[in-house]
Design a protein around this motif. Structure first.
Motif, PDB file in Angstrom:
ATOM      1  N   THR A  66     127.185  60.737 101.364  1.00 58.27           N
ATOM      2  CA  THR A  66     126.133  61.604 101.991  1.00 58.27           C
ATOM      3  C   THR A  66     126.710  62.145 103.130  1.00 58.27           C
ATOM      4  O   THR A  66     127.331  61.658 103.801  1.00 58.27           O
ATOM      5  CB  THR A  66     124.817  60.665 102.290  1.00 58.27           C
ATOM      6  N   ASP A  67     126.253  63.228 103.455  1.00 59.77           N
ATOM      7  CA  ASP A  67     126.770  63.844 104.800  1.00 59.77           C
ATOM      8  C   ASP A  67     126.670  63.233 106.024  1.00 59.77           C
ATOM      9  O   ASP A  67     127.586  63.311 106.676  1.00 59.77           O
ATOM     10  CB  ASP A  67     125.871  65.260 104.973  1.00 59.77           C
ATOM     11  N   GLN A  68     125.918  62.365 106.187  1.00 59.57           N
ATOM     12  CA  GLN A  68     125.609  61.613 107.322  1.00 59.57           C
ATOM     13  C   GLN A  68     126.577  60.618 107.374  1.00 59.57           C
ATOM     14  O   GLN A  68     127.194  60.225 108.664  1.00 59.57           O
ATOM     15  CB  GLN A  68     124.225  60.767 107.689  1.00 59.57           C
ATOM     16  N   ALA A  69     127.244  60.026 106.339  1.00 58.42           N
ATOM     17  CA  ALA A  69     128.241  58.980 106.366  1.00 58.42           C
ATOM     18  C   ALA A  69     129.518  59.430 106.508  1.00 58.42           C
ATOM     19  O   ALA A  69     130.431  58.464 106.554  1.00 58.42           O
ATOM     20  CB  ALA A  69     127.957  58.041 104.991  1.00 58.42           C
ATOM     21  N   ILE A  70     129.711  60.731 106.211  1.00 55.99           N
ATOM     22  CA  ILE A  70     131.257  61.291 106.489  1.00 55.99           C
ATOM     23  C   ILE A  70     131.778  60.711 107.714  1.00 55.99           C
ATOM     24  O   ILE A  70     133.192  60.121 107.439  1.00 55.99           O
ATOM     25  CB  ILE A  70     131.194  62.669 106.199  1.00 55.99           C
ATOM     26  N   PRO A  71     131.408  60.916 108.799  1.00 54.48           N
ATOM     27  CA  PRO A  71     132.052  60.464 109.949  1.00 54.48           C
ATOM     28  C   PRO A  71     132.398  59.063 109.785  1.00 54.48           C
ATOM     29  O   PRO A  71     133.967  58.620 110.032  1.00 54.48           O
ATOM     30  CB  PRO A  71     131.252  60.817 111.126  1.00 54.48           C
ATOM     31  N   SER A  72     131.581  58.014 109.765  1.00 51.89           N
ATOM     32  CA  SER A  72     132.081  56.769 109.658  1.00 51.89           C
ATOM     33  C   SER A  72     132.822  56.246 108.746  1.00 51.89           C
ATOM     34  O   SER A  72     133.525  55.369 108.732  1.00 51.89           O
ATOM     35  CB  SER A  72     130.530  55.801 109.766  1.00 51.89           C
ATOM     36  N   VAL A  73     132.668  56.747 107.265  1.00 49.17           N
ATOM     37  CA  VAL A  73     133.369  56.334 106.291  1.00 49.17           C
ATOM     38  C   VAL A  73     134.904  56.885 106.484  1.00 49.17           C
ATOM     39  O   VAL A  73     135.827  56.108 106.267  1.00 49.17           O
ATOM     40  CB  VAL A  73     132.918  57.018 104.734  1.00 49.17           C
ATOM     41  N   LEU A  96     135.289  64.834 110.210  1.00 53.18           N
ATOM     42  CA  LEU A  96     136.409  63.879 109.739  1.00 53.18           C
ATOM     43  C   LEU A  96     137.242  63.237 110.811  1.00 53.18           C
ATOM     44  O   LEU A  96     137.292  63.820 111.869  1.00 53.18           O
ATOM     45  CB  LEU A  96     137.339  64.316 108.774  1.00 53.18           C
ATOM     46  N   ASP A  97     137.314  61.847 110.831  1.00 54.01           N
ATOM     47  CA  ASP A  97     138.107  61.033 111.961  1.00 54.01           C
ATOM     48  C   ASP A  97     139.350  61.490 111.769  1.00 54.01           C
ATOM     49  O   ASP A  97     140.177  61.847 111.208  1.00 54.01           O
ATOM     50  CB  ASP A  97     138.115  59.760 111.432  1.00 54.01           C
ATOM     51  N   THR A  98     139.858  61.774 113.348  1.00 53.99           N
ATOM     52  CA  THR A  98     140.989  62.328 113.654  1.00 53.99           C
ATOM     53  C   THR A  98     142.425  61.591 113.424  1.00 53.99           C
ATOM     54  O   THR A  98     143.467  62.214 113.428  1.00 53.99           O
ATOM     55  CB  THR A  98     141.153  62.926 115.337  1.00 53.99           C
ATOM     56  N   LYS A  99     142.356  60.431 112.829  1.00 50.62           N
ATOM     57  CA  LYS A  99     143.447  59.679 112.541  1.00 50.62           C
ATOM     58  C   LYS A  99     144.385  60.011 111.375  1.00 50.62           C
ATOM     59  O   LYS A  99     145.263  59.836 111.209  1.00 50.62           O
ATOM     60  CB  LYS A  99     143.204  58.287 112.505  1.00 50.62           C
ATOM     61  N   ASN A 100     143.451  60.737 110.497  1.00 50.31           N
ATOM     62  CA  ASN A 100     144.194  61.295 109.293  1.00 50.31           C
ATOM     63  C   ASN A 100     144.190  62.713 109.316  1.00 50.31           C
ATOM     64  O   ASN A 100     143.534  63.466 110.106  1.00 50.31           O
ATOM     65  CB  ASN A 100     143.558  60.665 108.040  1.00 50.31           C
ATOM     66  N   ARG A 101     144.969  63.273 108.300  1.00 55.10           N
ATOM     67  CA  ARG A 101     144.953  64.861 108.241  1.00 55.10           C
ATOM     68  C   ARG A 101     143.654  65.391 107.620  1.00 55.10           C
ATOM     69  O   ARG A 101     143.229  64.429 106.540  1.00 55.10           O
ATOM     70  CB  ARG A 101     146.143  65.599 107.536  1.00 55.10           C
TER      71      ARG A 101
END
Lengths: 250, 250
Positions: A66-73, A96-101
């Motif tokens: 789900t859209d909401q879960a994208i940052p935490s996942v 998306l988290d910055t640790k990955n591309r």
């Protein structure tokens, strides 16, 4: 061979799994899902994991949650500098988290668990932060679809709003049509050819050229007869507003 | 061989002419039209008449003119006790002049001059005042369509309202989608597969089962983002009203 991990077990995850299963150049090596009861097809059960520590290295991680879960996942992926994409029409690449591309792999279609789709005909809108990542995402997208488009986050936002109008809202008008039929003992199937022709018509005409009907003709006597016929206040309000919009802009 | 006269020269008249031209059991012996500049295909020019006094006797007269003109045109037919039908979705059978036998021959489709249609797939809704007339109309309808339904005037009225929702209003939502795409440099063709799948889906699911999207999920954060994105007040109003309708009834 490009190795892919899918994260999620909903409609989009399942439809991607089925599409990749028919293609020999892409290998889905794992599916991660929080949901221990998830029933997935086209993947063997030992490849379905519920524990981040079991995640393997892959060329591409596709987040279909789900859209909401994208940052935490995306933050939970226990790797760095991997290529991670999400599949959402309404979430920016920056979520998306910055640790990955980062990248986006957005299949523009309405997926129902109950209905098979031909992925070759589904447009996939892709985006990446650099050219080499774009190329990986493009290869994966072209492996399952003939229609791959470069669409940036701001365009994707617009596209998603447009898709809500032409899909969700359109389907709701189908629902109103089916309710009117049911209330008058008319089989809804009578409307199916009209519905399909209306959709097919705009392959060759613009929607404005294709428009017909009482609002287009400014035929107030038919419009008033229809408003008098409609007893449901919600249906009436929708009839009035869209008629006005066709008269003013159609 | 059933002899037919078509009265009118608009889209419906032309599409009927083309459909009858492919069938050997129906003979269109004349077309009457007031319009001396009418350009019609699939009929030889000597069969196109502009003078009621030249009208020949036929088994069936099909009036394909605007709704408003049906009463006066049917009154001008210089015969009595002939079978006369109109082709309108929104006009009762009783609008036809009483000097002739009455019926309805309503092809439920959206006709554009610019676009060919496959008449075999077009539902024709028929009605007559007695069984023998019904049988003639049914024979003519089945000569050009596989989908012939007995629909009385009160059902036809409901059907026409439903058709406005699933065709004209749907097409207007396509127009809004195309405007949003144009404003954001997105090719509208990206939405075509979604549009066709949305239409095809309800062959196998009810519209209610087929519904997806932010309103269905009651995803207020996406809904609010979309409302913020939309700058056109008309588009915004339509977005709000249909979203509310899906949340309440979808």
């Amino acid at each position: 061979m490009i190795s892919v991990v899918i994260i999620g077990s909903g409609n989009v995850a399942q439809h991607l799994l089925s599409a990749f299963a028919t293609n020999s150049s892409i290998s889905v090596i794992q599916v991660y899902t929080r949901n221990k009861d998830a029933k997935l097809q086209d993947i063997t059960t030992e490849k379905i994991i519920h524990d981040w520590s079991k995640l393997q290295e892959a060329d591409l991680y596709i987040i279909a949650v789900t859209d909401q879960a994208i940052p935490s996942v995306s933050a939970q992926i226990p790797f760095q500098n991997k290529l991670v994409v999400h599949t959402s029409g309404s979430v920016a690449i920056t979520a998306l988290d910055t640790k990955n591309r980062k990248g986006v792999f957005y299949p523009l279609q309405t997926f129902s668990k109950l209905k098979k789709v031909d992925f070759q005909e589904i447009p996939i809108c892709i985006e990446a932060e650099n050219a080499s990542d774009f190329s990986i995402i493009e290869t994966v997208a072209k492996a399952i679809s003939n229609k791959v488009y470069a669409i940036d986050s701001s365009q994707r936002k617009a596209l998603h709003v447009a898709a809500v109008f032409v899909c969700n809202f359109v389907n709701h008008l189908y629902q109103i049509g089916s309710e009117i039929c049911a209330a008058n003992a008319i089989p809804f199937e009578i409307l199916q050819p009209l519905i399909e022709e209306t959709a097919a018509k705009i392959n060759t005409l613009t929607p404005k050229e294709a428009q017909t009907g009482p609002a287009k003709r400014k035929d107030t006597s038919t419009i008033n007869a229809h408003l008098q016929f409609l007893s449901d206040s919600n249906q009436k309000e929708i009839y009035k507003l869209i008629t006005k919009s066709i008269v003013d802009h159609g």
